[in-house]
Design a protein around this motif. Structure first.
Motif, PDB file in Angstrom:
ATOM      1  N   THR A 158      -7.604  12.545 -31.243  1.00 19.79           N
ATOM      2  CA  THR A 158      -7.001  11.261 -31.567  1.00 19.79           C
ATOM      3  C   THR A 158      -7.666  10.726 -32.829  1.00 19.79           C
ATOM      4  O   THR A 158      -8.891  10.800 -32.970  1.00 19.79           O
ATOM      5  CB  THR A 158      -7.123  10.264 -30.391  1.00 19.79           C
ATOM      6  OG1 THR A 158      -6.427   9.065 -30.701  1.00 19.79           O
ATOM      7  CG2 THR A 158      -8.578   9.930 -30.077  1.00 19.79           C
ATOM      8  N   GLN A 159      -6.855  10.204 -33.735  1.00 23.78           N
ATOM      9  CA  GLN A 159      -7.369   9.757 -35.035  1.00 23.78           C
ATOM     10  C   GLN A 159      -7.988   8.371 -34.921  1.00 23.78           C
ATOM     11  O   GLN A 159      -7.369   7.451 -34.374  1.00 23.78           O
ATOM     12  CB  GLN A 159      -6.239   9.738 -36.060  1.00 23.78           C
ATOM     13  CG  GLN A 159      -6.634   9.215 -37.430  1.00 23.78           C
ATOM     14  CD  GLN A 159      -7.536  10.171 -38.182  1.00 23.78           C
ATOM     15  OE1 GLN A 159      -7.275  11.372 -38.249  1.00 23.78           O
ATOM     16  NE2 GLN A 159      -8.611   9.651 -38.776  1.00 23.78           N
ATOM     17  N   VAL A 160      -9.168   8.236 -35.480  1.00 22.19           N
ATOM     18  CA  VAL A 160      -9.821   6.933 -35.619  1.00 22.19           C
ATOM     19  C   VAL A 160     -10.052   6.708 -37.107  1.00 22.19           C
ATOM     20  O   VAL A 160     -10.677   7.540 -37.772  1.00 22.19           O
ATOM     21  CB  VAL A 160     -11.153   6.882 -34.860  1.00 22.19           C
ATOM     22  CG1 VAL A 160     -11.924   5.607 -35.201  1.00 22.19           C
ATOM     23  CG2 VAL A 160     -10.917   6.979 -33.359  1.00 22.19           C
ATOM     24  N   GLN A 216      -5.673  20.437 -18.885  1.00 19.86           N
ATOM     25  CA  GLN A 216      -5.229  19.577 -19.987  1.00 19.86           C
ATOM     26  C   GLN A 216      -6.180  18.418 -20.167  1.00 19.86           C
ATOM     27  O   GLN A 216      -6.596  17.786 -19.189  1.00 19.86           O
ATOM     28  CB  GLN A 216      -3.826  19.033 -19.708  1.00 19.86           C
ATOM     29  CG  GLN A 216      -2.706  19.908 -20.194  1.00 19.86           C
ATOM     30  CD  GLN A 216      -1.401  19.147 -20.295  1.00 19.86           C
ATOM     31  OE1 GLN A 216      -1.040  18.400 -19.415  1.00 19.86           O
ATOM     32  NE2 GLN A 216      -0.691  19.348 -21.393  1.00 19.86           N
ATOM     33  N   LEU A 217      -6.499  18.132 -21.410  1.00 17.62           N
ATOM     34  CA  LEU A 217      -7.275  16.949 -21.770  1.00 17.62           C
ATOM     35  C   LEU A 217      -6.423  16.147 -22.740  1.00 17.62           C
ATOM     36  O   LEU A 217      -6.033  16.654 -23.787  1.00 17.62           O
ATOM     37  CB  LEU A 217      -8.596  17.335 -22.435  1.00 17.62           C
ATOM     38  CG  LEU A 217      -9.548  18.219 -21.630  1.00 17.62           C
ATOM     39  CD1 LEU A 217     -10.767  18.586 -22.475  1.00 17.62           C
ATOM     40  CD2 LEU A 217      -9.983  17.522 -20.357  1.00 17.62           C
ATOM     41  N   VAL A 218      -6.146  14.899 -22.388  1.00 16.67           N
ATOM     42  CA  VAL A 218      -5.289  14.067 -23.216  1.00 16.67           C
ATOM     43  C   VAL A 218      -6.047  12.807 -23.621  1.00 16.67           C
ATOM     44  O   VAL A 218      -6.396  11.989 -22.769  1.00 16.67           O
ATOM     45  CB  VAL A 218      -3.990  13.698 -22.477  1.00 16.67           C
ATOM     46  CG1 VAL A 218      -3.115  12.818 -23.364  1.00 16.67           C
ATOM     47  CG2 VAL A 218      -3.239  14.953 -22.065  1.00 16.67           C
ATOM     48  N   GLU A 219      -6.269  12.685 -24.929  1.00 13.85           N
ATOM     49  CA  GLU A 219      -6.987  11.523 -25.458  1.00 13.85           C
ATOM     50  C   GLU A 219      -6.018  10.392 -25.791  1.00 13.85           C
ATOM     51  O   GLU A 219      -4.844  10.633 -26.102  1.00 13.85           O
ATOM     52  CB  GLU A 219      -7.743  11.882 -26.746  1.00 13.85           C
ATOM     53  CG  GLU A 219      -8.742  13.009 -26.615  1.00 13.85           C
ATOM     54  CD  GLU A 219      -8.201  14.336 -27.088  1.00 13.85           C
ATOM     55  OE1 GLU A 219      -9.009  15.207 -27.485  1.00 13.85           O
ATOM     56  OE2 GLU A 219      -6.955  14.517 -27.078  1.00 13.85           O
ATOM     57  N   SER A 220      -6.550   9.181 -25.745  1.00 10.23           N
ATOM     58  CA  SER A 220      -5.788   8.005 -26.174  1.00 10.23           C
ATOM     59  C   SER A 220      -6.764   6.939 -26.650  1.00 10.23           C
ATOM     60  O   SER A 220      -7.972   7.033 -26.382  1.00 10.23           O
ATOM     61  CB  SER A 220      -4.922   7.464 -25.033  1.00 10.23           C
ATOM     62  OG  SER A 220      -5.725   7.073 -23.941  1.00 10.23           O
ATOM     63  N   GLY A 221      -6.223   5.951 -27.352  1.00 10.41           N
ATOM     64  CA  GLY A 221      -7.046   4.823 -27.776  1.00 10.41           C
ATOM     65  C   GLY A 221      -7.445   4.812 -29.231  1.00 10.41           C
ATOM     66  O   GLY A 221      -8.081   3.861 -29.698  1.00 10.41           O
ATOM     67  N   GLY A 222      -7.090   5.860 -29.956  1.00 10.04           N
ATOM     68  CA  GLY A 222      -7.418   5.882 -31.379  1.00 10.04           C
ATOM     69  C   GLY A 222      -6.566   4.886 -32.151  1.00 10.04           C
ATOM     70  O   GLY A 222      -5.627   4.304 -31.617  1.00 10.04           O
ATOM     71  N   SER A 238     -14.281  -2.615 -32.979  1.00 11.35           N
ATOM     72  CA  SER A 238     -14.515  -1.770 -31.810  1.00 11.35           C
ATOM     73  C   SER A 238     -13.237  -1.063 -31.385  1.00 11.35           C
ATOM     74  O   SER A 238     -12.134  -1.559 -31.612  1.00 11.35           O
ATOM     75  CB  SER A 238     -15.011  -2.618 -30.639  1.00 11.35           C
ATOM     76  OG  SER A 238     -16.230  -3.263 -30.939  1.00 11.35           O
ATOM     77  N   LEU A 239     -13.426   0.090 -30.772  1.00 13.81           N
ATOM     78  CA  LEU A 239     -12.335   0.833 -30.149  1.00 13.81           C
ATOM     79  C   LEU A 239     -12.874   1.492 -28.890  1.00 13.81           C
ATOM     80  O   LEU A 239     -14.070   1.808 -28.808  1.00 13.81           O
ATOM     81  CB  LEU A 239     -11.793   1.913 -31.077  1.00 13.81           C
ATOM     82  CG  LEU A 239     -10.811   1.532 -32.181  1.00 13.81           C
ATOM     83  CD1 LEU A 239     -10.479   2.747 -33.036  1.00 13.81           C
ATOM     84  CD2 LEU A 239      -9.536   0.923 -31.604  1.00 13.81           C
ATOM     85  N   ARG A 240     -11.973   1.738 -27.952  1.00 16.22           N
ATOM     86  CA  ARG A 240     -12.340   2.467 -26.742  1.00 16.22           C
ATOM     87  C   ARG A 240     -11.406   3.654 -26.588  1.00 16.22           C
ATOM     88  O   ARG A 240     -10.191   3.467 -26.428  1.00 16.22           O
ATOM     89  CB  ARG A 240     -12.230   1.580 -25.517  1.00 16.22           C
ATOM     90  CG  ARG A 240     -12.771   2.210 -24.241  1.00 16.22           C
ATOM     91  CD  ARG A 240     -12.286   1.449 -23.042  1.00 16.22           C
ATOM     92  NE  ARG A 240     -13.066   1.689 -21.854  1.00 16.22           N
ATOM     93  CZ  ARG A 240     -12.612   1.475 -20.614  1.00 16.22           C
ATOM     94  NH1 ARG A 240     -11.395   1.003 -20.431  1.00 16.22           N
ATOM     95  NH2 ARG A 240     -13.396   1.690 -19.585  1.00 16.22           N
ATOM     96  N   LEU A 241     -11.970   4.834 -26.635  1.00 15.40           N
ATOM     97  CA  LEU A 241     -11.195   6.057 -26.428  1.00 15.40           C
ATOM     98  C   LEU A 241     -11.247   6.448 -24.959  1.00 15.40           C
ATOM     99  O   LEU A 241     -12.271   6.265 -24.297  1.00 15.40           O
ATOM    100  CB  LEU A 241     -11.745   7.192 -27.280  1.00 15.40           C
ATOM    101  CG  LEU A 241     -11.852   6.953 -28.787  1.00 15.40           C
ATOM    102  CD1 LEU A 241     -12.328   8.230 -29.487  1.00 15.40           C
ATOM    103  CD2 LEU A 241     -10.539   6.478 -29.365  1.00 15.40           C
ATOM    104  N   SER A 242     -10.129   7.006 -24.497  1.00 16.32           N
ATOM    105  CA  SER A 242     -10.053   7.510 -23.132  1.00 16.32           C
ATOM    106  C   SER A 242      -9.591   8.953 -23.172  1.00 16.32           C
ATOM    107  O   SER A 242      -8.856   9.358 -24.081  1.00 16.32           O
ATOM    108  CB  SER A 242      -9.055   6.688 -22.294  1.00 16.32           C
ATOM    109  OG  SER A 242      -9.418   5.343 -22.243  1.00 16.32           O
ATOM    110  N   CYS A 243      -9.985   9.713 -22.161  1.00 18.69           N
ATOM    111  CA  CYS A 243      -9.542  11.101 -22.060  1.00 18.69           C
ATOM    112  C   CYS A 243      -9.294  11.419 -20.595  1.00 18.69           C
ATOM    113  O   CYS A 243     -10.211  11.355 -19.768  1.00 18.69           O
ATOM    114  CB  CYS A 243     -10.586  12.039 -22.633  1.00 18.69           C
ATOM    115  SG  CYS A 243     -10.237  13.788 -22.338  1.00 18.69           S
TER     116      CYS A 243
END
Length: 122
Positions: free
Chosen positions: A116-118, A3-9, A17-22
């Motif tokens: 994740t939507q940006v 499983q890969l779960v993205e967050s931060g969008g 600025s934004l920081r995405l994590s996975c």
């Protein structure tokens, strides 16, 4: 099961600025290579960046070079995408990818997150 779960969008103004994590998980899975792709509305999926296991070799797309940085924390099984000086054309769904290959690559990743939507407003 990998499983890969993205967050931060989210939504940010141009120049922000934004920081995405996975977070990667899976009992016998070693995400030797991890990275990010993105897909804007009406466009093909595009490579953004990739990083090797030790974090000392990275590749970033020319379109984001100098603005985006990819990094990872193996203790947390997490890869990050730091995005600065965001532009409206960076608006897309960002996907985390991972593979057990030891070679950095820009295609054919075995595992993909849900995205994740940006959104960057002008």
């Amino acid at each position: 099961q990998v499983q890969l779960v993205e967050s931060g969008g989210g939504v940010v103004q141009a120049g922000g600025s934004l920081r995405l994590s996975c977070l990667a998980s899976g009992q016998t899975f070693t995400p030797r290579v991890m990275g990010w792709f993105r897909q804007a509305p009406g466009k093909e999926r595009e490579f953004v960046g990739t990083i090797n296991w030790s974090g000392n070799v990275r590749s970033i797309a020319d379109s984001v070079k100098g603005r985006f940085t990819i990094s990872r924390d193996n203790a947390k099984n997490t890869v990050y995408l730091e995005m600065n000086s965001l532009k409206p054309e960076d608006t897309a769904i960002y996907y985390c990818v991972a593979d057990q290959s030891i070679i950095l690559k820009k295609t054919a990743y075995a595992y993909w997150g849900q995205g994740t939507q940006v959104t960057v407003s002008s």
